[in-house]
Design an enzyme around this catalytic site. Sequence first.
Site, PDB file in Angstrom:
ATOM      1  N   LYS A   1       0.836  -1.206   0.000  1.00  0.00           N
ATOM      2  CA  LYS A   1       0.000   0.000   0.000  1.00  0.00           C
ATOM      3  C   LYS A   1       0.871   1.255   0.000  1.00  0.00           C
ATOM      4  CE  LYS A   1      -1.919   1.487   4.002  1.00  0.00           C
ATOM      5  NZ  LYS A   1      -1.536   2.866   4.377  1.00  0.00           N
ATOM      6  N   ASN A   2       1.788   1.340   0.918  1.00  0.00           N
ATOM      7  CA  ASN A   2       2.512   2.599   1.098  1.00  0.00           C
ATOM      8  C   ASN A   2       3.518   2.878  -0.019  1.00  0.00           C
ATOM      9  OD1 ASN A   2       0.945   3.132   3.283  1.00  0.00           O
ATOM     10  ND2 ASN A   2       2.428   2.437   4.802  1.00  0.00           N
TER      11      ASN A   2
ATOM     12  N   CYS B   1      -5.579   7.717   9.508  1.00  0.00           N
ATOM     13  CA  CYS B   1      -5.787   6.958  10.745  1.00  0.00           C
ATOM     14  C   CYS B   1      -5.657   7.855  11.967  1.00  0.00           C
ATOM     15  CB  CYS B   1      -4.757   5.840  10.847  1.00  0.00           C
ATOM     16  SG  CYS B   1      -5.013   4.553   9.647  1.00  0.00           S
TER      17      CYS B   1
ATOM     18  N   ARG C   1      -0.185  13.645  14.242  1.00  0.00           N
ATOM     19  CA  ARG C   1       0.180  13.618  12.835  1.00  0.00           C
ATOM     20  C   ARG C   1       0.305  15.009  12.193  1.00  0.00           C
ATOM     21  NH1 ARG C   1      -1.922   8.448   9.782  1.00  0.00           N
ATOM     22  NH2 ARG C   1       0.276   8.367   9.249  1.00  0.00           N
TER      23      ARG C   1
ATOM     24  N   ASP D   1       3.321  -0.410  12.466  1.00  0.00           N
ATOM     25  CA  ASP D   1       2.126  -0.952  11.810  1.00  0.00           C
ATOM     26  C   ASP D   1       1.884  -2.423  12.177  1.00  0.00           C
ATOM     27  OD1 ASP D   1       1.812   1.513  10.667  1.00  0.00           O
ATOM     28  OD2 ASP D   1       2.587   0.949   8.709  1.00  0.00           O
TER      29      ASP D   1
ATOM     30  N   ARG E   1      -9.287  -0.047   3.461  1.00  0.00           N
ATOM     31  CA  ARG E   1      -8.307   0.957   3.026  1.00  0.00           C
ATOM     32  C   ARG E   1      -6.965   0.304   2.701  1.00  0.00           C
ATOM     33  NH1 ARG E   1      -7.116   5.249   7.219  1.00  0.00           N
ATOM     34  NH2 ARG E   1      -5.551   5.639   5.622  1.00  0.00           N
TER      35      ARG E   1
HETATM   36  C1  EPZ Z   1       4.041   6.404   7.210  1.00  0.00           C
HETATM   37  O1  EPZ Z   1       3.254   7.417   7.784  1.00  0.00           O
HETATM   38  C2  EPZ Z   1       3.088   5.303   6.827  1.00  0.00           C
HETATM   39  N1  EPZ Z   1       2.116   5.839   5.867  1.00  0.00           N
HETATM   40  C3  EPZ Z   1       2.386   4.791   8.075  1.00  0.00           C
HETATM   41  O2  EPZ Z   1       1.550   3.725   7.708  1.00  0.00           O
HETATM   42  C4  EPZ Z   1       3.417   4.284   9.071  1.00  0.00           C
HETATM   43  O3  EPZ Z   1       2.770   3.917  10.270  1.00  0.00           O
HETATM   44  C5  EPZ Z   1       4.425   5.399   9.361  1.00  0.00           C
HETATM   45  O4  EPZ Z   1       4.998   5.887   8.122  1.00  0.00           O
HETATM   46  C6  EPZ Z   1       5.569   4.954  10.257  1.00  0.00           C
HETATM   47  O5  EPZ Z   1       6.220   3.866   9.679  1.00  0.00           O
HETATM   48  C7  EPZ Z   1       2.435   5.936   4.575  1.00  0.00           C
HETATM   49  O6  EPZ Z   1       3.518   5.590   4.122  1.00  0.00           O
HETATM   50  C8  EPZ Z   1       1.369   6.439   3.654  1.00  0.00           C
HETATM   51  P1  EPZ Z   1       5.886   9.516   9.743  1.00  0.00           P
HETATM   52  P2  EPZ Z   1       3.835   8.877   7.987  1.00  0.00           P
HETATM   53  O7  EPZ Z   1       5.802  10.878   9.163  1.00  0.00           O
HETATM   54  O8  EPZ Z   1       4.824   9.163   6.929  1.00  0.00           O
HETATM   55  C9  EPZ Z   1       5.996  12.607  13.321  1.00  0.00           C
HETATM   56  C10 EPZ Z   1      -0.422   2.502   7.739  1.00  0.00           C
HETATM   57  O9  EPZ Z   1      -1.094   1.922   8.617  1.00  0.00           O
HETATM   58  N2  EPZ Z   1       5.902  13.696  12.337  1.00  0.00           N
HETATM   59  O10 EPZ Z   1       7.079   8.684   9.443  1.00  0.00           O
HETATM   60  O11 EPZ Z   1       2.680   9.771   8.126  1.00  0.00           O
HETATM   61  C11 EPZ Z   1       4.724  11.776  13.389  1.00  0.00           C
HETATM   62  O12 EPZ Z   1       3.734  12.403  14.175  1.00  0.00           O
HETATM   63  C12 EPZ Z   1       0.134   3.871   7.976  1.00  0.00           C
HETATM   64  O13 EPZ Z   1      -0.177   2.020   6.624  1.00  0.00           O
HETATM   65  C13 EPZ Z   1       6.053  15.000  12.756  1.00  0.00           C
HETATM   66  O14 EPZ Z   1       6.280  15.267  13.926  1.00  0.00           O
HETATM   67  O15 EPZ Z   1       4.581   8.721   9.356  1.00  0.00           O
HETATM   68  C14 EPZ Z   1       5.237  10.490  13.976  1.00  0.00           C
HETATM   69  O16 EPZ Z   1       5.340  10.592  15.368  1.00  0.00           O
HETATM   70  C15 EPZ Z   1      -0.299   4.452   9.263  1.00  0.00           C
HETATM   71  N3  EPZ Z   1       5.956  16.007  11.824  1.00  0.00           N
HETATM   72  C16 EPZ Z   1       6.644  10.373  13.368  1.00  0.00           C
HETATM   73  O17 EPZ Z   1       6.966  11.685  12.897  1.00  0.00           O
HETATM   74  C17 EPZ Z   1       5.715  15.742  10.513  1.00  0.00           C
HETATM   75  O18 EPZ Z   1       5.627  16.714   9.728  1.00  0.00           O
HETATM   76  C18 EPZ Z   1       6.767   9.409  12.218  1.00  0.00           C
HETATM   77  O19 EPZ Z   1       5.704   9.613  11.310  1.00  0.00           O
HETATM   78  C19 EPZ Z   1       5.561  14.414  10.086  1.00  0.00           C
HETATM   79  C20 EPZ Z   1       5.660  13.411  11.014  1.00  0.00           C
END
Ligand code: EPZ
Length: 407
Positions: A11-12, A88, A93, A295, A388
């Site tokens: 998916k991702n 989610c 986020r 995940d 999803r």
């Molecule tokens: C990606 O989300 C994945 N989604 C998520 O999969 C996955 O859980 C996550 O990476 C972690 O592996 C996709 O690839 C579409 P992050 P992402 O930005 O990129 C903080 C699923 O179930 N952060 O790496 O949104 C954030 O709050 C989904 O398939 C900031 O602080 O995750 C978190 O604590 C859910 N500021 C950490 O970074 C920002 O601007 C990591 O999140 C962005 C993120």
Amino acid sequence: MEGEIEVKGSKNAALAALSASLLFKNPPKFLNLPEIEDIKRMRELIFSVSSGSEIDEEIAKRFRASILVVGPLLARFGEVRFPHPGGCVIGARPIDVFLEGWRRMGAEVEASGQTGGGNLIYKVTAKNGLRGCDYTFKTMSVTGTEGMMMTAVLAKGNTVLRNCALEPEIKYLADFLNKNGANISGAGASTINVEGKCGKLLEGAEFFVNPPDRIEAGTLAILGALAAKQLTIKNFPALELNAFIDILKEAGAMPAEIPSLRKSRDGISAFTFTQSKNLRAVSVKTAEYPGFATDLQAPFTVLATQANGESLINETIFEGRLAYVGDLNRMGAKITIMDKQRALVTGPTKLYGHALESPDLRAGLAFVIAALIADRESKIGNIYQIDRGYEKIDERLRAVGAQIQRV
Ligand code: EPZ
């Protein structure tokens, strides 16, 4: 349960690659895309783009990955308006690392509306184009890294991105872009270099071949370890699941030595899981790749309810990803919430069927697993969340012996 089940495309990885199509002169082709709701939403979102400065807000609000189209649109059209992305409910986020990155490339960011009210709108403009920069992510972010990498492809000059996320989806995206004329090095490591093409769109005709979904694979492995006479999982990307496999071995959920696993050239092979009668408690701490994936945290907690002893589940990536625990307790699990990010599971406990609401896609499939190993019937609501991320999961599980019906 018994039989063969094939892991579908990631998916991702697919969401990132699809959004990258906005960097191309002609739409590229994709192989092995999963038939899931998030992919449908991404296609709708891309088709909704006309002038470039407007994307369909209602679609964008429905899933977090909608943020991925913003960088390519900004780089291509110099202006984009978009809502705070949905997705989610697993924590705050924020999107600050994206906004800061675009500012560093010379864009201006304006926000209007209210935080939390669901009507926060951003307008990002780069009237004089984007220029390469040296940018260090203050938080490692998967989509943040993908988003900035894509933006930099069309910028003027060289961009260095530091403290990048290491998840394999980033390397898949970079390889795809490189095959079609981009010049990205270092993807998959913490520093990435992108030579910008100064607005010149990508023109290659190379396909994106979507890899198997490592999270779906891991989740099916848990199901196999809990409920299978013999469940052969085809397209199992073992090399991307090293930390997870080590935990499963420690828990006694798979044999310590598996000759075929991790041995094939790309680490992808079929692997058979069988129910394990003597599961041991193991504590897990989620981490960025190559650590134990957040995940897989919810499905692993279901396994921990069937293991002997106490397992501490420590979620370090998202602050709101233990919301499903209450429902598992209502099914008979014994899980104590220590604080917002830690839960202590005491097992083994018998689980009983219950009415459940899927809070997010990963916890939703964890509920399906819990329901399959429970006594009596369970009814799971809000299955849009499950759809999803998992293609026709009811049909595929039924084919290997699960008693599951879509009502
Ligand atoms: C990606 O989300 C994945 N989604 C998520 O999969 C996955 O859980 C996550 O990476 C972690 O592996 C996709 O690839 C579409 P992050 P992402 O930005 O990129 C903080 C699923 O179930 N952060 O790496 O949104 C954030 O709050 C989904 O398939 C900031 O602080 O995750 C978190 O604590 C859910 N500021 C950490 O970074 C920002 O601007 C990591 O999140 C962005 C993120």
